[in-house]
Scaffold this motif. Sequence first.
Motif, mmCIF file in Angstrom:
data_model
loop_
_atom_site.group_PDB
_atom_site.id
_atom_site.type_symbol
_atom_site.label_atom_id
_atom_site.label_comp_id
_atom_site.label_asym_id
_atom_site.label_seq_id
_atom_site.Cartn_x
_atom_site.Cartn_y
_atom_site.Cartn_z
ATOM 1 N N THR A 199 2.286 -35.670 -4.748
ATOM 2 C CA THR A 199 3.412 -36.605 -4.778
ATOM 3 C C THR A 199 3.698 -37.107 -6.192
ATOM 4 N N VAL A 200 2.891 -36.682 -7.148
ATOM 5 C CA VAL A 200 3.104 -37.005 -8.560
ATOM 6 C C VAL A 200 3.222 -35.695 -9.319
ATOM 7 N N GLY A 201 4.357 -35.462 -9.944
ATOM 8 C CA GLY A 201 4.580 -34.217 -10.671
ATOM 9 C C GLY A 201 3.599 -34.032 -11.824
ATOM 10 N N HIS A 202 3.445 -32.779 -12.236
ATOM 11 C CA HIS A 202 2.431 -32.437 -13.241
ATOM 12 C C HIS A 202 2.616 -33.199 -14.542
ATOM 13 N N ARG A 203 3.847 -33.351 -15.001
ATOM 14 C CA ARG A 203 4.051 -34.055 -16.270
ATOM 15 C C ARG A 203 3.719 -35.543 -16.137
ATOM 16 N N LEU A 204 4.165 -36.157 -15.061
ATOM 17 C CA LEU A 204 3.877 -37.567 -14.856
ATOM 18 C C LEU A 204 2.376 -37.788 -14.671
ATOM 19 N N MET A 205 1.709 -36.894 -13.956
ATOM 20 C CA MET A 205 0.265 -37.015 -13.755
ATOM 21 C C MET A 205 -0.457 -37.018 -15.098
ATOM 22 N N ARG A 206 -0.059 -36.117 -15.998
ATOM 23 C CA ARG A 206 -0.711 -36.068 -17.304
ATOM 24 C C ARG A 206 -0.386 -37.308 -18.137
ATOM 25 N N LEU A 207 0.857 -37.741 -18.110
ATOM 26 C CA LEU A 207 1.229 -38.933 -18.872
ATOM 27 C C LEU A 207 0.431 -40.149 -18.410
ATOM 28 N N LEU A 208 0.326 -40.338 -17.105
ATOM 29 C CA LEU A 208 -0.366 -41.497 -16.559
ATOM 30 C C LEU A 208 -1.859 -41.463 -16.867
ATOM 31 N N LEU B 273 -6.442 -21.720 -5.459
ATOM 32 C CA LEU B 273 -6.101 -23.005 -6.064
ATOM 33 C C LEU B 273 -6.344 -24.127 -5.059
ATOM 34 N N THR B 274 -7.055 -25.139 -5.493
ATOM 35 C CA THR B 274 -7.308 -26.324 -4.674
ATOM 36 C C THR B 274 -6.778 -27.549 -5.419
ATOM 37 N N PRO B 275 -6.587 -28.660 -4.727
ATOM 38 C CA PRO B 275 -6.147 -29.872 -5.432
ATOM 39 C C PRO B 275 -7.103 -30.279 -6.554
ATOM 40 N N VAL B 276 -8.402 -30.112 -6.334
ATOM 41 C CA VAL B 276 -9.386 -30.492 -7.356
ATOM 42 C C VAL B 276 -9.313 -29.562 -8.552
ATOM 43 N N ARG B 277 -9.243 -28.259 -8.290
ATOM 44 C CA ARG B 277 -9.146 -27.311 -9.399
ATOM 45 C C ARG B 277 -7.862 -27.550 -10.193
ATOM 46 N N TYR B 278 -6.776 -27.827 -9.497
ATOM 47 C CA TYR B 278 -5.512 -28.119 -10.172
ATOM 48 C C TYR B 278 -5.661 -29.307 -11.115
ATOM 49 N N LEU B 279 -6.243 -30.407 -10.632
ATOM 50 C CA LEU B 279 -6.427 -31.584 -11.481
ATOM 51 C C LEU B 279 -7.356 -31.296 -12.655
ATOM 52 N N ASP B 280 -8.374 -30.507 -12.406
ATOM 53 C CA ASP B 280 -9.320 -30.161 -13.468
ATOM 54 C C ASP B 280 -8.621 -29.355 -14.561
ATOM 55 N N LEU C 208 -5.526 -29.236 -15.204
ATOM 56 C CA LEU C 208 -4.482 -30.055 -15.822
ATOM 57 C C LEU C 208 -5.079 -31.025 -16.850
ATOM 58 N N GLY C 209 -6.400 -31.161 -16.841
ATOM 59 C CA GLY C 209 -7.073 -32.057 -17.770
ATOM 60 C C GLY C 209 -7.313 -33.446 -17.227
ATOM 61 N N VAL C 210 -6.957 -33.669 -15.963
ATOM 62 C CA VAL C 210 -7.056 -35.012 -15.382
ATOM 63 C C VAL C 210 -8.501 -35.448 -15.202
ATOM 64 N N LEU C 211 -9.381 -34.543 -14.769
ATOM 65 C CA LEU C 211 -10.762 -34.923 -14.502
ATOM 66 C C LEU C 211 -11.512 -35.322 -15.764
ATOM 67 N N ALA C 212 -11.011 -34.922 -16.928
ATOM 68 C CA ALA C 212 -11.673 -35.288 -18.179
ATOM 69 C C ALA C 212 -11.699 -36.799 -18.375
ATOM 70 N N GLY C 213 -10.749 -37.514 -17.779
ATOM 71 C CA GLY C 213 -10.706 -38.968 -17.875
ATOM 72 C C GLY C 213 -11.581 -39.669 -16.848
ATOM 73 N N ARG C 214 -12.299 -38.912 -16.031
ATOM 74 C CA ARG C 214 -13.209 -39.428 -15.009
ATOM 75 C C ARG C 214 -12.538 -40.403 -14.032
ATOM 76 N N PRO C 215 -11.431 -40.012 -13.438
ATOM 77 C CA PRO C 215 -10.826 -40.881 -12.420
ATOM 78 C C PRO C 215 -11.712 -40.933 -11.179
ATOM 79 N N THR C 216 -11.552 -41.976 -10.390
ATOM 80 C CA THR C 216 -12.200 -42.036 -9.082
ATOM 81 C C THR C 216 -11.341 -41.258 -8.099
#
Length: 389
Positions: free
Chosen positions: A192-201, A258-265, A267-275
Amino acid sequence: MTASNPSGLHLPELLTCDVLFTGVGGGQSPGGVVVANGVIAATGDPETLRASYPHARERRAGAIIAPPPVNAHTHLDMSAYDFRALPYFRWIPEVVVAQSAKRGLAGTQAGADTLARLGTGGVGDIVWAPDAMPALLAREDLRGVAYFEVLGPFPEAADETFRQTRERVEGWRRLERPGGLRVGLSPHTPFTVGHRLMRLLTEYAAGEGLPVQIHVAEHPSETELFRTGAGPLWDAMRRLRYPAAFSEVIGRDPAPDLTPVRYLDELGVLAGRPTLVHMVNVTPDDMARVGRAGCPVVTCPRSNAHLECGTFPWSAFAAAGVEVALGTDSVASGESLDVRGEVAFARRLYPDLDPRVLVRAAVKGGHRVTGLPTPTLRRGEAWDARYVW
């Protein structure tokens, strides 16, 4: 919490329980606490305590003695909703949408009052209504994180949505108080959050030290969506006038692996250690990625069961070295805001899992997720009746 003998001298009490978690280590089963004149005199194995305090009057206090648990994930703004257990795709229109008039500031305040009354050790709340954020930050009876929820699947709107979000967050951060709630961000889900917005946030949050929570892999249809770009979840999204193709949302084509977790990884999102919240429908590779990144996970057992999402693979996550915490999700799906209810439900759901693991998750896991210091039960500390669950 002491007894008196006929001579008027106060005798210590030995309070016993099935599980003792002092906030340090992994817990003890069975356990006991000696209380003398309102102060903790000793903790440990009941047999050892009986030998050391032979004059203590003994009584069973309850199933668990531990610091107050943390509700690491909830939606307080839905606290006025009526609870209904329904399959995921019925629950959304028949509960979330149908009762939307009950959602907002009043529900948030009512839910916050409930947490305070329960003596909750901390909270991770997802804030949907912007006007609820200042009200939460003004409260002096809650600690933890208030995560502002952001949605936005259209890549072309990402920059403006981010600008508005950043402006709000920076204003709210000026309302934070030492020892009170902190402001965080919650990019709703990977779909529900596009790839660009996910990275910006998430890049903004990492740079500013803002805590982040993301709902991930809650229902099996989410994994189907990332594999195929279709399925019941996408059908529901299209009815809400989402982009023409799922590839527009995630910025790449879906793929069988492709899984939601692999996608976030990737995309670089997991590097910020989100919960990561829910994490029910995951693969061994997903859990390994989360473990390597050091991301904590919050599970909501009752909500998952009520919405027929599946069962969180607790033992596998523990084997991957992932920190696990507990949350209730909303009253509408979790039935109550009391995390002790999650622990009781989880004890039945995971009969082979050491109950000390569940209690530790509710206390230490929750405090770590919300960035709070874990309270400890130790000699010389004042005894509090809230320690008995």
